[in-house]
Design a protein around this motif. Structure first.
Motif, PDB file in Angstrom:
ATOM      1  N   SER A  23       0.844  -1.211   0.000  1.00 63.85           N
ATOM      2  CA  SER A  23       0.000   0.000   0.000  1.00 63.85           C
ATOM      3  C   SER A  23       0.871   1.250   0.000  1.00 63.85           C
ATOM      4  CB  SER A  23      -0.892   0.050   1.238  1.00 63.85           C
ATOM      5  OG  SER A  23      -1.611  -1.130   1.359  1.00 63.85           O
ATOM      6  N   HIS A  24       2.125   1.095   0.434  1.00 58.66           N
ATOM      7  CA  HIS A  24       2.976   2.280   0.589  1.00 58.66           C
ATOM      8  C   HIS A  24       4.201   2.262  -0.304  1.00 58.66           C
ATOM      9  CE1 HIS A  24       0.367   3.201   3.841  1.00 58.66           C
ATOM     10  NE2 HIS A  24       0.630   2.045   4.415  1.00 58.66           N
ATOM     11  N   SER A  25       4.420   1.140  -0.977  1.00 55.53           N
ATOM     12  CA  SER A  25       5.587   1.071  -1.845  1.00 55.53           C
ATOM     13  C   SER A  25       5.393  -0.009  -2.907  1.00 55.53           C
ATOM     14  CB  SER A  25       6.838   0.759  -1.011  1.00 55.53           C
ATOM     15  OG  SER A  25       7.878   0.360  -1.862  1.00 55.53           O
ATOM     16  N   ASP A  26       5.476   0.409  -4.155  1.00 51.82           N
ATOM     17  CA  ASP A  26       5.421  -0.545  -5.262  1.00 51.82           C
ATOM     18  C   ASP A  26       6.712  -1.338  -5.363  1.00 51.82           C
ATOM     19  OD1 ASP A  26       3.073  -0.641  -6.452  1.00 51.82           O
ATOM     20  OD2 ASP A  26       3.596   0.564  -8.222  1.00 51.82           O
ATOM     21  N   ASP A  27       7.727  -0.840  -4.648  1.00 53.73           N
ATOM     22  CA  ASP A  27       9.050  -1.443  -4.763  1.00 53.73           C
ATOM     23  C   ASP A  27       9.312  -2.460  -3.650  1.00 53.73           C
ATOM     24  OD1 ASP A  27      11.117  -1.184  -6.667  1.00 53.73           O
ATOM     25  OD2 ASP A  27      12.436  -0.521  -5.049  1.00 53.73           O
ATOM     26  N   ALA A  28       8.354  -2.596  -2.712  1.00 56.10           N
ATOM     27  CA  ALA A  28       8.548  -3.575  -1.629  1.00 56.10           C
ATOM     28  C   ALA A  28       8.414  -4.982  -2.196  1.00 56.10           C
ATOM     29  CB  ALA A  28       7.508  -3.346  -0.539  1.00 56.10           C
ATOM     30  N   VAL A  29       9.140  -5.909  -1.586  1.00 55.48           N
ATOM     31  CA  VAL A  29       9.002  -7.323  -1.947  1.00 55.48           C
ATOM     32  C   VAL A  29       8.100  -7.948  -0.881  1.00 55.48           C
ATOM     33  CG1 VAL A  29      10.233  -9.519  -2.127  1.00 55.48           C
ATOM     34  CG2 VAL A  29      11.245  -7.427  -3.067  1.00 55.48           C
ATOM     35  N   ILE A  30       6.972  -8.479  -1.321  1.00 57.20           N
ATOM     36  CA  ILE A  30       6.001  -9.043  -0.378  1.00 57.20           C
ATOM     37  C   ILE A  30       6.135 -10.558  -0.368  1.00 57.20           C
ATOM     38  CG2 ILE A  30       3.542  -9.190   0.234  1.00 57.20           C
ATOM     39  CD1 ILE A  30       4.719  -6.287   0.177  1.00 57.20           C
ATOM     40  N   VAL A  31       6.172 -11.114   0.836  1.00 59.34           N
ATOM     41  CA  VAL A  31       6.227 -12.573   0.993  1.00 59.34           C
ATOM     42  C   VAL A  31       4.933 -12.996   1.672  1.00 59.34           C
ATOM     43  CG1 VAL A  31       7.515 -14.505   1.972  1.00 59.34           C
ATOM     44  CG2 VAL A  31       8.713 -12.397   1.404  1.00 59.34           C
ATOM     45  N   ASN A  32       4.296 -14.029   1.137  1.00 61.53           N
ATOM     46  CA  ASN A  32       3.081 -14.526   1.777  1.00 61.53           C
ATOM     47  C   ASN A  32       2.953 -16.025   1.491  1.00 61.53           C
ATOM     48  OD1 ASN A  32       0.534 -14.647   3.077  1.00 61.53           O
ATOM     49  ND2 ASN A  32       0.102 -12.538   2.473  1.00 61.53           N
ATOM     50  N   SER A  33       1.934 -16.630   2.045  1.00 62.86           N
ATOM     51  CA  SER A  33       1.875 -18.091   2.012  1.00 62.86           C
ATOM     52  C   SER A  33       0.450 -18.569   2.224  1.00 62.86           C
ATOM     53  CB  SER A  33       2.754 -18.620   3.142  1.00 62.86           C
ATOM     54  OG  SER A  33       2.643 -20.011   3.259  1.00 62.86           O
ATOM     55  N   PHE A  34       0.192 -19.783   1.765  1.00 63.42           N
ATOM     56  CA  PHE A  34      -1.092 -20.423   2.056  1.00 63.42           C
ATOM     57  C   PHE A  34      -1.033 -21.243   3.345  1.00 63.42           C
ATOM     58  CE2 PHE A  34      -1.270 -19.412  -2.405  1.00 63.42           C
ATOM     59  CZ  PHE A  34      -2.568 -18.942  -2.553  1.00 63.42           C
ATOM     60  N   SER A  35       0.100 -21.185   4.045  1.00 64.84           N
ATOM     61  CA  SER A  35       0.285 -22.066   5.211  1.00 64.84           C
ATOM     62  C   SER A  35      -0.581 -21.684   6.408  1.00 64.84           C
ATOM     63  CB  SER A  35       1.746 -22.057   5.665  1.00 64.84           C
ATOM     64  OG  SER A  35       2.559 -22.727   4.742  1.00 64.84           O
ATOM     65  N   LYS A  36      -0.753 -20.413   6.681  1.00 65.46           N
ATOM     66  CA  LYS A  36      -1.319 -20.012   7.980  1.00 65.46           C
ATOM     67  C   LYS A  36      -2.819 -19.728   7.872  1.00 65.46           C
ATOM     68  CE  LYS A  36       2.953 -20.347   9.360  1.00 65.46           C
ATOM     69  NZ  LYS A  36       3.536 -21.188  10.366  1.00 65.46           N
ATOM     70  N   TYR A  37      -3.205 -18.571   7.341  1.00 67.47           N
ATOM     71  CA  TYR A  37      -4.634 -18.260   7.251  1.00 67.47           C
ATOM     72  C   TYR A  37      -5.385 -19.334   6.470  1.00 67.47           C
ATOM     73  CZ  TYR A  37      -8.941 -15.765   6.063  1.00 67.47           C
ATOM     74  OH  TYR A  37     -10.255 -15.415   5.886  1.00 67.47           O
ATOM     75  N   TYR A  38      -4.743 -19.865   5.419  1.00 71.29           N
ATOM     76  CA  TYR A  38      -5.421 -20.817   4.534  1.00 71.29           C
ATOM     77  C   TYR A  38      -5.240 -22.276   4.975  1.00 71.29           C
ATOM     78  CZ  TYR A  38      -5.624 -16.607   1.721  1.00 71.29           C
ATOM     79  OH  TYR A  38      -5.852 -15.323   1.301  1.00 71.29           O
ATOM     80  N   CYS A  39      -4.541 -22.498   6.080  1.00 71.59           N
ATOM     81  CA  CYS A  39      -4.400 -23.842   6.685  1.00 71.59           C
ATOM     82  C   CYS A  39      -3.765 -24.872   5.748  1.00 71.59           C
ATOM     83  CB  CYS A  39      -5.760 -24.383   7.131  1.00 71.59           C
ATOM     84  SG  CYS A  39      -6.623 -23.340   8.288  1.00 71.59           S
ATOM     85  N   MET A  40      -2.787 -24.460   4.963  1.00 71.39           N
ATOM     86  CA  MET A  40      -2.219 -25.384   3.968  1.00 71.39           C
ATOM     87  C   MET A  40      -0.714 -25.590   4.183  1.00 71.39           C
ATOM     88  SD  MET A  40      -4.303 -24.099   0.567  1.00 71.39           S
ATOM     89  CE  MET A  40      -3.550 -25.276  -0.546  1.00 71.39           C
ATOM     90  N   THR A  41      -0.320 -25.828   5.426  1.00 73.48           N
ATOM     91  CA  THR A  41       1.135 -25.941   5.706  1.00 73.48           C
ATOM     92  C   THR A  41       1.830 -26.986   4.836  1.00 73.48           C
ATOM     93  OG1 THR A  41       0.503 -27.335   7.562  1.00 73.48           O
ATOM     94  CG2 THR A  41       1.240 -25.117   8.099  1.00 73.48           C
ATOM     95  N   GLY A  42       1.252 -28.200   4.803  1.00 76.81           N
ATOM     96  CA  GLY A  42       1.945 -29.307   4.133  1.00 76.81           C
ATOM     97  C   GLY A  42       1.888 -29.250   2.614  1.00 76.81           C
ATOM     98  N   TRP A  43       1.137 -28.311   2.087  1.00 79.20           N
ATOM     99  CA  TRP A  43       1.005 -28.217   0.630  1.00 79.20           C
ATOM    100  C   TRP A  43       2.198 -27.490   0.025  1.00 79.20           C
ATOM    101  CZ3 TRP A  43      -3.706 -29.895  -1.779  1.00 79.20           C
ATOM    102  CH2 TRP A  43      -4.642 -30.384  -0.864  1.00 79.20           C
ATOM    103  N   ARG A  44       2.909 -26.769   0.824  1.00 79.09           N
ATOM    104  CA  ARG A  44       4.109 -26.036   0.449  1.00 79.09           C
ATOM    105  C   ARG A  44       3.857 -25.105  -0.727  1.00 79.09           C
ATOM    106  NH1 ARG A  44       5.284 -24.937   3.883  1.00 79.09           N
ATOM    107  NH2 ARG A  44       7.448 -24.412   3.495  1.00 79.09           N
ATOM    108  N   VAL A  45       2.999 -24.156  -0.475  1.00 78.42           N
ATOM    109  CA  VAL A  45       2.735 -23.177  -1.524  1.00 78.42           C
ATOM    110  C   VAL A  45       2.566 -21.785  -0.919  1.00 78.42           C
ATOM    111  CG1 VAL A  45       0.282 -23.863  -1.651  1.00 78.42           C
ATOM    112  CG2 VAL A  45       1.303 -22.635  -3.575  1.00 78.42           C
TER     113      VAL A  45
END
Ligand code: PLP
Length: 395
Positions: free
Chosen positions: A233-255
């Motif tokens: 929201s504050h920088s187009d140049d930031a590198v964002i890291v996210n995952s399906f492991s936590k909110y989406y409950c997909m730890t073992g899917w590795r995505v």
């Protein structure tokens, strides 16, 4: 014992593991291994050690994977990820944050862990320096050590409610130049949320100093107090890291995924092509369906909120003092009333109370001996049981 065709003599030279692989263990994973061994031997263990949702992923996710598997071929995909998932991730930024993200800037990764390796390699030279929050997620510094990048630990404390601040980043950079800064909010192990205004200040500070900003947003969606803000929201140049492991409950899917500025795309594509070729196909198909399962996921989150309330009520009564539990699913508790050795305290909790918890030393090599982390991502039944066991053990 049968001797293999070639037997070593003790005086023959033997190649040794590399020094770069000589990194500390991820203690939470060590605790989990020990807890699982005890459970196999018949012990009744309550697992609070690993940050892993107790719930299965939503039915739509599992059905999408089953349908794809029934289709027969499970193949390599484009190194940057299947277009349907990159588009779904970009759409999610519009729906959740009102942000326009070009799907071309989205990279699908093997969990956020795979994303970190790609991002660090693409952003920072060997010998470079990156500021990371302390306490913090241990794999940051351990991955960085293996990659030959210096992790500069930036202390967080009561003055900033244990959140990383722009002022602390600026001070660290003034002391010795940083190449990048890693922001994590909500944070692990503390659960602390960096306020939206501070995320903005951090993005502006990094832009002014000419250093990379990498923002780990893996616990977004799991905030109970305050408003989470994406660095995007504050920088187009930031590198964002996210995952399906936590909110989406997909730890073992590795995505997981990255959102990166244009100039990092091709380097990251080449790295991914060579390091892992692509992210598992079935996991990518399943992840697309996760975005359509918001109601199921919010119901799971409501369970974490109940667990959190139980811990917030009971931990202080037991003399365990948690840091602000704004988000994620962790209580990072001071144990000064009982011990100044979090390793020993955790070992005893496992053996004497059947409670698997993680010593603070995993997250903070300076002050971590005075803390333990409890994950409340499991069931309410387990959290109630954990509180009862703590009462009986410490009371
Ligand atoms: C802050 C943080 N970042 C990244 C990860 C890695 O998660 P994954 O590789 O499953 O996406 C974790 C896991 O606990 C975490 O707590």
């Amino acid at each position: 014992m049968r001797c293999l065709p070639f037997c070593r003599n003790a005086d023959m030279p033997q190649p040794q593991p590399s020094t770069r692989s000589n990194i500390p263990s991820f203690i939470a994973m060590d605790v989990m291994r020990e807890a699982k061994t005890l459970a196999r031997e018949g012990a009744d263990i309550v697992h609070l050690e690993v940050g892993e949702p107790g719930a299965a992923p939503p039915r739509a996710v599992r059905e999408a994977a089953i349908a794809a598997l029934s289709g027969g071929r499970v193949a390599y995909t484009e190194a940057l990820g299947i277009p349907a998932l990159r588009e779904a991730i970009a759409r999610n930024y519009r729906e959740r944050y009102d942000l326009a993200v070009d799907p071309a800037r989205v990279v699908v990764t093997t969990g956020s862990s795979g994303g970190f390796v790609l991002a660090f390699l693409a952003m920072i030279e060997h010998g470079g320096r990156i500021g990371i929050p302390n306490p913090g997620y241990p794999a940051y510094r351990n991955i960085l050590q293996a990659l030959g990048i210096e992790a500069v630990e930036i202390e967080t404390g009561p003055q900033s409610r244990f959140a990383l601040s722009a002022a602390a980043i600026e001070a660290a950079h003034a002391e010795k130049k940083l190449d990048a800064v890693l922001l994590m909010s909500p944070a692990n192990p503390t659960g602390v949320l960096t306020p939206a205004a501070e995320v903005k200040r951090i993005a502006e500070t990094c832009a002014r100093l000419g250093i990379w900003l990498i923002s780990d947003e893996i616990y977004h969606g799991l905030t109970y107090e305050g408003e989470e803000a994406s660095a995007l929201s504050h920088s187009d140049d930031a590198v964002i890291v996210n995952s399906f492991s936590k909110y989406y409950c997909m730890t073992g899917w590795r995505v997981g995924w990255l959102v990166v500025p244009e100039r990092l795309l091709r380097p990251i594509e080449c790295l991914q092509q060579n390091l892992s070729i692509s992210v598992p196909y079935l996991s990518q198909i399943a992840a697309v369906a996760a975005f359509g399962a918001r109601d199921d996921l919010e119901a799971i989150k409501a369970g974490y909120a109940r667990n959190r309330a139980i811990l917030m009520e009971n931990l202080p009564r037991l003399g365990l003092t948690p840091l602000p539990m704004d988000g994620a699913f962790y209580a990072y508790c001071g144990i000064a009333k009982y011990s100044n050795d979090s390793m020993e305290f955790s070992r005893r909790a496992l053996r004497e109370a059947g409670l698997a918890i993680t010593p603070g030393l995993d997250f903070d090599r300076i002050n971590g001996q005075g803390f333990v982390r409890l994950s409340y991502a499991g069931s309410e039944v387990d959290i109630v049981k954990a509180v009862e066991r703590l009462k009986a053990w410490l009371g």
